[in-house]
Write an enzyme that holds these catalytic residues in place. Structure first.
Site, PDB file in Angstrom:
ATOM      1  N   ASP A 156      80.157 115.487  25.199  1.00 26.94           N
ATOM      2  CA  ASP A 156      81.298 114.682  24.764  1.00 26.94           C
ATOM      3  C   ASP A 156      82.524 115.070  25.581  1.00 26.94           C
ATOM      4  OD1 ASP A 156      83.202 113.253  23.128  1.00 26.94           O
ATOM      5  OD2 ASP A 156      82.007 113.674  21.350  1.00 26.94           O
ATOM      6  N   HIS A 182      85.688 109.371  13.694  1.00 27.05           N
ATOM      7  CA  HIS A 182      84.861 109.754  14.853  1.00 27.05           C
ATOM      8  C   HIS A 182      85.421 110.967  15.588  1.00 27.05           C
ATOM      9  CE1 HIS A 182      86.834 107.129  18.303  1.00 27.05           C
ATOM     10  NE2 HIS A 182      87.732 107.815  17.638  1.00 27.05           N
ATOM     11  N   HIS A 193      80.853 107.913  16.847  1.00 28.31           N
ATOM     12  CA  HIS A 193      80.324 109.273  16.712  1.00 28.31           C
ATOM     13  C   HIS A 193      80.456 109.827  15.296  1.00 28.31           C
ATOM     14  CE1 HIS A 193      79.316 112.810  19.647  1.00 28.31           C
ATOM     15  NE2 HIS A 193      78.424 112.656  18.701  1.00 28.31           N
ATOM     16  N   ASP A 225      81.156 108.804  26.312  1.00 27.09           N
ATOM     17  CA  ASP A 225      82.388 109.180  27.014  1.00 27.09           C
ATOM     18  C   ASP A 225      82.323 110.593  27.616  1.00 27.09           C
ATOM     19  OD1 ASP A 225      83.250 111.128  25.114  1.00 27.09           O
ATOM     20  OD2 ASP A 225      84.572 109.737  24.073  1.00 27.09           O
ATOM     21  N   HIS A 233      85.313 114.979  23.966  1.00 25.33           N
ATOM     22  CA  HIS A 233      86.168 115.448  22.872  1.00 25.33           C
ATOM     23  C   HIS A 233      85.426 116.461  22.010  1.00 25.33           C
ATOM     24  CE1 HIS A 233      87.220 111.262  23.945  1.00 25.33           C
ATOM     25  NE2 HIS A 233      88.471 111.659  23.795  1.00 25.33           N
ATOM     26  N   ASP A 260      85.845 116.743  18.736  1.00 23.49           N
ATOM     27  CA  ASP A 260      85.538 116.107  17.447  1.00 23.49           C
ATOM     28  C   ASP A 260      85.589 117.103  16.299  1.00 23.49           C
ATOM     29  OD1 ASP A 260      85.264 113.749  18.799  1.00 23.49           O
ATOM     30  OD2 ASP A 260      83.077 113.702  18.762  1.00 23.49           O
ATOM     31  N   GLU A 263      79.036 105.705  20.787  1.00 25.63           N
ATOM     32  CA  GLU A 263      80.313 105.301  21.384  1.00 25.63           C
ATOM     33  C   GLU A 263      80.174 104.342  22.572  1.00 25.63           C
ATOM     34  OE1 GLU A 263      83.201 105.708  20.082  1.00 25.63           O
ATOM     35  OE2 GLU A 263      82.975 107.375  18.671  1.00 25.63           O
ATOM     36  N   ASP A 277      77.588 111.469  23.340  1.00 30.72           N
ATOM     37  CA  ASP A 277      78.682 110.498  23.339  1.00 30.72           C
ATOM     38  C   ASP A 277      78.825 110.009  24.767  1.00 30.72           C
ATOM     39  OD1 ASP A 277      81.277 109.310  23.546  1.00 30.72           O
ATOM     40  OD2 ASP A 277      81.956 110.436  21.795  1.00 30.72           O
TER      41      ASP A 277
END
Length: 306
Positions: free
Chosen positions: A127, A144, A100, A232, A129, A131, A275, A230
């Site tokens: 996402d 990332h 990412h 995830d 996260h 980030d 990712e 992303d």
């Protein structure tokens, strides 16, 4: 969508900003999962531009809070140039990552394009996260975990100036969806910068539909919507092929509703898919799920209401 879209696939095979090896194989996994054919079936005219070339991952410890900063800059410069060229040609770039950190190059190119065309930019960040780390906040030094912060002007000079303007974007242009893993210092920084986050607690409380209605509000025909997806973002039960799995993500139907509502807006004009880590996957399951969801982004729906 009914209008013919001119789509360009751009592979960026690197795990330069990640904490686990393997995201470099993501572009090929998406190709194997039939991404181009799936988009063509949704009425898009697709050109696969192949893979960008960049430095290999030296797999070194962080320096000054950043791992592999020169290589991260080199890859993001390549991504910026490629994405900007497709936008200038009137095409929709789809960046196939890679990790990412590549969104720094991708979104800075989109922001540059929007400045030049007088368009409003909105970024949907799907996402687990936020980030939004910096070199002083990061526990790992992996870039990332920093792209949103870099895009908002908090990062090394070589990355924050990539698109010709600093900051590339305002935190007010970002809507984060599905967040459920944030470092403690990062959490405070997100609040300080007033980033709009629809985390999984919020989605649990009000539902994906209402969260997406809020995330998509105040956009108009002059808005360029960039989606940074992303993998995830998804619950690991259906998407195990990522380096940073976090339980408790959106269900299969919630994820499709999210994508369908983005599609309904008719405003998506650029996309990151990042990712995806085939080394951690089960028979390319995660890539197939990702392609399935991207079909929903491009208008596939089971909607039976008239």
């Amino acid at each position: 969508m009914t209008r013919l879209r001119q789509v360009s696939l751009i592979g960026a095979p690197t795990d330069i900003g990640a904490g686990a090896r393997g995201a470099s194989m993501g572009p090929e996994a998406l190709r194997v999962a039939g991404l181009a054919a799936a988009l063509q079936a949704r009425g898009a005219q697709v050109e696969d531009r192949g893979n960008l070339q960049g430095p290999v991952n030296p797999w070194l410890p962080p320096q000054d809070g950043y791992r592999h900063l020169p290589e991260v800059v080199a890859w993001n410069t390549q991504v910026h140039t490629a994405v900007y060229a497709e936008l200038q040609a009137g095409r929709m770039p789809i960046l196939m990552g890679g990790d990412h950190c590549l969104a720094i190059g991708s979104i800075s190119a989109v922001a540059r394009h929007c400045r030049e065309r007088g368009k409003k930019l909105r970024v949907l960040w799907l996402d687990a996260h936020a980030d939004f780390n910096t070199n002083t906040l990061t526990p790992s030094g992996n870039v990332h975990g920093m792209p949103v912060a870099c895009l908002c002007g908090f990062g090394p000079q070589a990355l924050i100036e990539l698109g010709g303007a600093t900051p590339a974007i305002s935190p007010k242009w970002v809507r984060q969806i599905g967040i459920r893993s944030v470092d403690e210092g990062e959490r405070r920084f997100v609040h300080e910068q007033d980033l709009e986050v629809f985390d999984m607690r919020f989605i649990d409380e009000v539902g994906m539909r209402h969260a997406m209605e809020l995330a998509l509000a105040t956009m108009d025909a002059n808005t360029h919507l960039h989606v940074s997806f992303d993998v995830d973002f998804l619950d690991p039960s259906m998407a195990p092929g990522v380096g940073t799995t976090v339980p408790g993500g959106p269900t299969y139907r919630e994820a499709h509703l999210c994508m369908e509502m983005i599609s309904d807006s008719g405003l998506m004009a650029s996309l990151d898919i990042v990712e995806l880590n085939p080394a951690l996957d089960e028979r390319n399951k995660t890539a197939l799920v990702a392609v399935d969801l991207i079909e929903s982004l491009f208008g596939k729906s089971t909607l039976m209401r008239k």
